[in-house]
Design an enzyme around this catalytic site. Sequence first.
Site, short mmCIF file in Angstrom:
data_model
loop_
_atom_site.label_atom_id
_atom_site.label_comp_id
_atom_site.label_asym_id
_atom_site.label_seq_id
_atom_site.Cartn_x
_atom_site.Cartn_y
_atom_site.Cartn_z
N THR A 1 20.07 -19.96 -34.03
CA THR A 1 21.25 -19.62 -33.24
C THR A 1 20.91 -18.59 -32.18
O THR A 1 21.54 -18.52 -31.13
CB THR A 1 22.38 -19.10 -34.13
OG1 THR A 1 22.63 -20.06 -35.16
CG2 THR A 1 23.67 -18.86 -33.37
N TYR B 1 14.49 -21.17 -45.73
CA TYR B 1 15.53 -21.86 -44.96
C TYR B 1 15.19 -23.34 -44.87
O TYR B 1 14.18 -23.72 -44.28
CB TYR B 1 15.63 -21.23 -43.58
CG TYR B 1 16.64 -21.83 -42.63
CD1 TYR B 1 17.65 -22.67 -43.06
CD2 TYR B 1 16.58 -21.53 -41.27
CE1 TYR B 1 18.57 -23.20 -42.17
CE2 TYR B 1 17.50 -22.05 -40.37
CZ TYR B 1 18.49 -22.89 -40.83
OH TYR B 1 19.40 -23.41 -39.95
N ILE C 1 25.00 -17.76 -44.31
CA ILE C 1 24.46 -17.35 -43.02
C ILE C 1 25.16 -18.25 -42.02
O ILE C 1 24.90 -19.45 -41.95
CB ILE C 1 22.94 -17.47 -42.98
CG1 ILE C 1 22.32 -16.49 -43.97
CG2 ILE C 1 22.41 -17.20 -41.57
CD1 ILE C 1 20.81 -16.58 -44.10
N LYS D 1 18.48 -20.53 -47.97
CA LYS D 1 19.54 -20.95 -47.05
C LYS D 1 19.52 -22.46 -47.00
O LYS D 1 18.55 -23.08 -46.55
CB LYS D 1 19.32 -20.35 -45.66
CG LYS D 1 20.36 -20.80 -44.65
CD LYS D 1 20.08 -20.26 -43.25
CE LYS D 1 21.09 -20.78 -42.25
NZ LYS D 1 20.78 -20.35 -40.84
#
Length: 301
Positions: A49, A136, A207, A164
Amino acid sequence: MTDTPFRGVYPAITTPFHGDGSIDFETLRADVRRLERAGVDGIVPVGSTGESATLSHDEHVEVVEAVVETVQDVPVVAGSGSNSTDEALSLSRRSAEAGADGLLLISPYYNRPEQRGLVEHYRTIADAVDLPQIVYNVPSRTGSNVEPDTVVELASHPNVAGYKAASGDMGQITEVVERTRDEDFAVLSGDDAMTLPMLSVGAHGAISVAANVEPERTTGLVHAALAGEFDRARERHHELGPLFRALFVETNPIPVKEALHLREGYPPHLRSPLTRLSESHRGALQGVLDELAERRPAGVA
């Protein structure tokens, strides 16, 4: 700054740019202060992001330093992954030196290692950098899946403190939750639309992209679910549903940067090859933001 496992809401923040493409540190710091005032549980800079793919390594570290210098009481979990183990290790070490409290490590992308390669990759970094680290898994970006057996094996490492999950596979996510319940290990949603379902089976937080735009409502959803107040959490989930969908009509972070421009006046600029949200989607996004503003509950700024 925080005990593991990670719990609550950690916005995956954007990296604001000036029109010439340079980093807008003034807006970055203002954004961090806004989110912390809203009650988030941590800040995650320089992830996908945050357009980490188009930041130089020096810029990456400069963003982490700026966020660390700005926060007051919440941990900073820096994105530091790469498809090169040596590069991820360098970014992780430099992020630690910059003051990060934890690391978020996307699984190696494009080269698609086998599961044994993933274990070696994450263990190499966990052995070398003494910070809590989050594995992740986002197969839509990386082209490969971190399988449950791999996550469970990594969870035994004292520095691998979380996972994540953005695979969209609730069966796989549930299996990881079940098999790590006895570990000091957090399972975190990496997909806002999946956050409530994940919390219902024992995940610890998120998250979040949506928390950039609606930090109070997102933390309200997660904190209610963690307290077992699922009726209230479900109400927030449905309020936020249109936003969850609007923020992924184009590649993240294109829509969230546009939303922050419309809502907060932040610069909408992205680095090439990403482009601004198409005109055909802007009206619908504005409509979602307007409806959320009209329905803002009491006590939410």
